[in-house]
Write a protein that holds these residues in place. Structure first.
Motif, PDB file in Angstrom:
ATOM      1  N   SER A  41      49.342  37.558  43.199  1.00 35.68           N
ATOM      2  CA  SER A  41      48.393  36.485  42.850  1.00 35.68           C
ATOM      3  C   SER A  41      48.996  35.108  43.057  1.00 35.68           C
ATOM      4  CB  SER A  41      47.982  36.615  41.392  1.00 35.68           C
ATOM      5  OG  SER A  41      49.087  36.290  40.560  1.00 35.68           O
ATOM      6  N   TYR A  54      49.823  33.173  40.868  1.00 32.28           N
ATOM      7  CA  TYR A  54      49.308  32.250  39.865  1.00 32.28           C
ATOM      8  C   TYR A  54      50.474  31.413  39.327  1.00 32.28           C
ATOM      9  CZ  TYR A  54      44.926  34.923  39.448  1.00 32.28           C
ATOM     10  OH  TYR A  54      43.727  35.532  39.680  1.00 32.28           O
ATOM     11  N   GLY A  62      37.601  37.758  31.405  1.00 33.43           N
ATOM     12  CA  GLY A  62      37.299  36.388  31.023  1.00 33.43           C
ATOM     13  C   GLY A  62      37.518  36.061  29.563  1.00 33.43           C
ATOM     14  N   ARG A  69      46.458  29.084  36.090  1.00 30.49           N
ATOM     15  CA  ARG A  69      46.101  29.963  37.209  1.00 30.49           C
ATOM     16  C   ARG A  69      45.152  29.317  38.211  1.00 30.49           C
ATOM     17  NH1 ARG A  69      46.245  36.072  34.979  1.00 30.49           N
ATOM     18  NH2 ARG A  69      47.891  35.794  33.461  1.00 30.49           N
ATOM     19  N   LEU A 113      42.018  28.428  37.966  1.00 32.10           N
ATOM     20  CA  LEU A 113      40.734  29.118  38.019  1.00 32.10           C
ATOM     21  C   LEU A 113      39.839  28.596  36.903  1.00 32.10           C
ATOM     22  CD1 LEU A 113      41.894  32.773  38.697  1.00 32.10           C
ATOM     23  CD2 LEU A 113      40.410  31.425  40.170  1.00 32.10           C
ATOM     24  N   ILE A 148      36.213  33.086  33.501  1.00 31.91           N
ATOM     25  CA  ILE A 148      35.863  34.089  34.518  1.00 31.91           C
ATOM     26  C   ILE A 148      36.939  35.171  34.561  1.00 31.91           C
ATOM     27  CG2 ILE A 148      34.702  32.318  35.876  1.00 31.91           C
ATOM     28  CD1 ILE A 148      36.977  32.711  37.961  1.00 31.91           C
ATOM     29  N   ASP A 149      36.562  36.344  35.031  1.00 35.85           N
ATOM     30  CA  ASP A 149      37.541  37.414  35.182  1.00 35.85           C
ATOM     31  C   ASP A 149      38.517  37.045  36.295  1.00 35.85           C
ATOM     32  OD1 ASP A 149      35.937  38.684  33.384  1.00 35.85           O
ATOM     33  OD2 ASP A 149      34.988  39.984  34.865  1.00 35.85           O
ATOM     34  N   GLN A 150      39.777  37.326  36.045  1.00 36.12           N
ATOM     35  CA  GLN A 150      40.780  36.990  37.053  1.00 36.12           C
ATOM     36  C   GLN A 150      41.343  38.254  37.661  1.00 36.12           C
ATOM     37  OE1 GLN A 150      43.490  34.162  35.447  1.00 36.12           O
ATOM     38  NE2 GLN A 150      41.857  32.720  35.076  1.00 36.12           N
ATOM     39  N   ARG A 151      41.057  38.408  38.923  1.00 37.89           N
ATOM     40  CA  ARG A 151      41.520  39.585  39.645  1.00 37.89           C
ATOM     41  C   ARG A 151      42.785  39.217  40.394  1.00 37.89           C
ATOM     42  NH1 ARG A 151      37.661  43.675  39.995  1.00 37.89           N
ATOM     43  NH2 ARG A 151      39.473  44.773  40.758  1.00 37.89           N
ATOM     44  N   SER A 152      43.899  39.753  39.967  1.00 33.14           N
ATOM     45  CA  SER A 152      45.136  39.522  40.708  1.00 33.14           C
ATOM     46  C   SER A 152      45.149  40.487  41.881  1.00 33.14           C
ATOM     47  CB  SER A 152      46.353  39.782  39.818  1.00 33.14           C
ATOM     48  OG  SER A 152      46.262  38.980  38.667  1.00 33.14           O
ATOM     49  N   ALA A 153      45.486  39.967  43.041  1.00 35.62           N
ATOM     50  CA  ALA A 153      45.392  40.778  44.254  1.00 35.62           C
ATOM     51  C   ALA A 153      46.315  42.004  44.183  1.00 35.62           C
ATOM     52  CB  ALA A 153      45.750  39.920  45.458  1.00 35.62           C
ATOM     53  N   ARG A 205      47.777  43.215  46.798  1.00 38.26           N
ATOM     54  CA  ARG A 205      48.788  43.106  47.860  1.00 38.26           C
ATOM     55  C   ARG A 205      49.167  41.639  48.030  1.00 38.26           C
ATOM     56  NH1 ARG A 205      43.645  44.447  50.268  1.00 38.26           N
ATOM     57  NH2 ARG A 205      42.861  42.629  51.370  1.00 38.26           N
TER      58      ARG A 205
END
Lengths: 445, 225
Positions: free
Chosen positions: A147, A149, A180, A191, A193, A197-202, A204
């Motif tokens: 991410s 972040y 969230g 982060r 953002l 909101i929901d935080q989606r860490s990648a 990959r």
């Protein structure tokens, strides 16, 4: 005999071993909601673990060391391969990465305090570095996550080591989920953002796609940090032999293997329980890779995932790890799932010892939350002291076992000091089944 | 103007020298010769210096830059200006994949084309591309602006958060949750500012704006299929 004769002999109600009450409850929950279960923590089902191994204390063929009187060293140095400034730890137990966001600032501070008192390191997480954490951590490992972040070169240079996170034991191949409810103003700002909101860490990394790229990425990180800091590469246990081989090839100073009992702040239950392999199963594979490359002890190995006691520590070291890392156990030491909050856990539909809805941000213990009122419940000084105590106990236990095996350093423990109580554990740990010389797949009798 | 021969003196010496300028900024102009596609050129800089790289670079040129202006007279490899915090990277030629990845600030100018995943996870950086960008550009882009003077490939802005994208040419396809948005006066003003800063002669009125539909911001099982 009449069919409704209640005095007649009856069969007892019998629960299915396949459709257990827990399974049935989950089916009903899924049918009612249409959403898979999300939770925190690690795998809960029973898998072969360190409990299935026992030490062979010294008797005739080995010579033990005396109780607390004879020295048994516990220090370990991580990052001896390339780093100008390897990390010196007093104990071979580190604190695993847990993010600010997933945990409260008070919890992060407490982890730093406890780790520092014990002479070991703590690790950032998927939210960047907080001043509280850096301020209280004498040795701090900065996670370099997909991410990114909060990633910045200033904090990178403040770190004592950099851990490139490729995967996590609870979810190899999966990304992070910080819902969230836990995105406070501070977490959102760190982060970049929007709040809430929901935080989606990648799942990959954005700017490298394989070990050849990783080698160049590690070069860049070293160039930015003057080749001073050890570079760890952390992988979720899935293919430990090949992942370790490739991490070493990419230039890692330290390889971190996180088994399936390793925790997470939040992910799908199906992921936690059904992806990855047990911690016990990955150590010898990783060590074999290091030995094949002639890098065992040159590139250090940290093992994590469900480590709970000094016995677990000693067994992991005996199997070839240089150190272990704890996450869930550290949270419990701080005070998570403490029975004193039982009434509140029950109000949340759980119970002390089983509460795992960390993503909801309502942790009564003030640890896995961003609610300021709940977070205030955790005193970082007292919680840090508890963590230090726990780390001391684990270390004393590991030393006790090492002395019993005649070792003057816990890292001198070896596979020969162990036997297994089950065939499965013998196969995974590659030590003989107790009372035999048989290692499944390797002969003996 | 100081000249540094990368082939003769090596990467470590280059970065050590440039990074040291944070403390001694009286030598503000540096010319790097013989880059020969080396990786990690001019990474981690943190001073208002100007570095000109005479030739093409490998991976991560100007990575994590702060304050410095790096000008590459050639092409750049993958991850140019990754995680840049401030300052500038100007590329006269083309950029390979993930240019400006996770960048938090500063300006990345690519006068030629950029490959796939340009601006992936961008977090505040401004990117101006004179030509085209490849597929999955601005994937999970969180903040900042991307200006594409040519065309964009497939899945532009997939899973985008609050970054704003301006494209003059065609967009092959938009990614999940990315939509075309109204171009209001404040967007024209911002685009004009970015084009001026990049030294690109283009009419802001020719661009369309894209951004997040914000339908994926909170977990909804219907989005999982």
């Amino acid at each position: 005999m009449a069919k409704d004769d209640k005095t007649a002999p009856q069969t007892l109600p019998r629960y299915s071993n396949t459709f257990t009450p827990e399974v049935n409850a989950e089916i009903r929950r899924a049918a009612a909601t249409g959403i898979y279960d999300i939770r925190g923590g690690g795998a809960k089902r029973k898998v072969p673990h360190f409990d299935d191994l026992v030490f062979l204390g010294a008797s005739m063929s080995r010579y033990p060391l005396e109780g607390y009187r004879e020295k048994c060293e516990t220090s370990v140095t991580l990052g001896t391969r390339f780093a100008k400034k390897p990390i010196e730890l007093k104990i071979p137990i580190t604190i695993a990465g847990m993010s600010f966001g997933a945990l409260s600032a008070q919890a992060k501070e407490a982890l730093g305090r406890g780790a520092t008192m014990a002479g070991t390191s703590t690790t950032t997480g998927d939210g960047g570095m907080t001043p509280e954490e850096r301020g209280q951590s004498e040795r701090l490992v900065y996670q370099y996550l997909p991410s990114r972040y909060g990633m910045n070169p200033v904090d990178l240079r403040k770190a004592d080591a950099i851990e490139v996170v490729v995967g996590q034991g609870a979810k190899p191949g999966g990304g992070g989920m910080l819902l969230g409810q836990k995105i406070s103003d501070r977490v959102a700002e760190m982060r970049t953002l929007p709040k809430g909101i929901d935080q989606r860490s990648a799942c990959r990394h954005p700017d490298w796609t394989g070990p050849d790229d990783l080698e160049i990425k590690i070069l860049e990180l070293r160039e930015i940090t003057n080749w001073e800091k050890p570079i760890y590469v952390k992988v979720g246990a899935a293919r430990p032999f090949f992942d370790t081989t490739l991490a070493v090839k990419a230039g890692a100073d330290v390889v971190v293997i996180d088994g399936m009992q390793g925790g997470t702040a939040a992910t799908q239950d199906v992921f936690i329980e059904h992806v990855g392999i047990p911690t016990l199963a990955c150590i010898r594979e990783a060590v074999a890779a290091l030995q094949e490359l002639n890098m065992h002890r040159e590139v250090q190995l940290i093992v994590s995932g469900g480590i709970r006691s000094g016995a677990d520590v000693a067994k992991a070291l005996a199997l070839g790890a240089d150190a272990v890392s704890i996450g869930t156990a550290a949270m419990i030491a701080l005070g998570d799932n403490d029975p004193k909050w039982e009434a509140e856990y029950q109000a949340l539909g759980s119970t002390a010892g089983a509460y795992d809805d960390w993503h909801e941000g309502r942790d009564p213990a003030g640890i896995s939350t961003q609610d300021p009122e709940l977070a205030k419940r955790l005193d970082p000084v007292e919680a840090g002291r508890r963590l230090n105590n726990y780390l001391k106990v684990m270390t004393l236990e590991a030393q006790t076992l090492a002395r019993a095996c005649g070792k003057n350093h816990v890292n001198n423990l070896e596979p020969e000091d162990l036997q297994a109580l089950t065939v499965e554990a013998a196969a995974m740990a590659k030590v003989p089944l107790a009372g035999t010389t048989w290692i499944p797949g390797q002969g003996g009798m | 103007m100081q000249t540094f021969d990368l082939e003769a003196n090596g990467l470590r010496a280059l970065n050590e020298t440039l990074q040291a300028q944070a403390q001694t900024t009286n030598e503000t102009a540096w010319d790097v010769i013989n880059p020969r596609g080396s990786h990690a050129i001019a990474v981690g800089l943190d001073a208002p210096i100007e570095v000109t790289v005479n030739g093409s670079t490998g991976y991560y040129c100007a990575g994590m830059n702060q304050q410095a202006t790096v000008h590459v007279k050639g092409n750049v490899g993958p991850g140019a200006a990754e995680n840049m915090m401030s300052g500038k990277l100007i590329v006269d030629g083309d950029a390979s994949q993930y240019a400006g990845a996770t960048g938090h600030g500063g300006l990345l100018v690519i006068k030629g084309n950029a490959s796939s995943r340009c601006g992936i996870s961008m977090k505040g950086i401004d990117i101006v591309v004179g030509g085209n960008v490849g597929h999955m550009s601005a994937f999970m882009a969180q903040a900042g602006h991307m200006v594409v003077c040519g065309d964009a490939g497939d899945a532009l802005g997939d899973s985008i958060y609050e970054a704003q994208l301006f494209v003059r040419g065609s967009v092959k396809s938009l990614g999940a949750d990315c939509i075309e948005k109204e171009m209001r006066p404040e967007h024209i003003a911002k685009l004009t500012e970015l084009l001026d800063a990049a030294g690109v002669d283009a009419d802001p009125a020719d661009f369309k704006r894209y951004g997040s539909a914000r339908q994926l911001y909170n977990f909804n099982i219907d989005n999982a299929y």
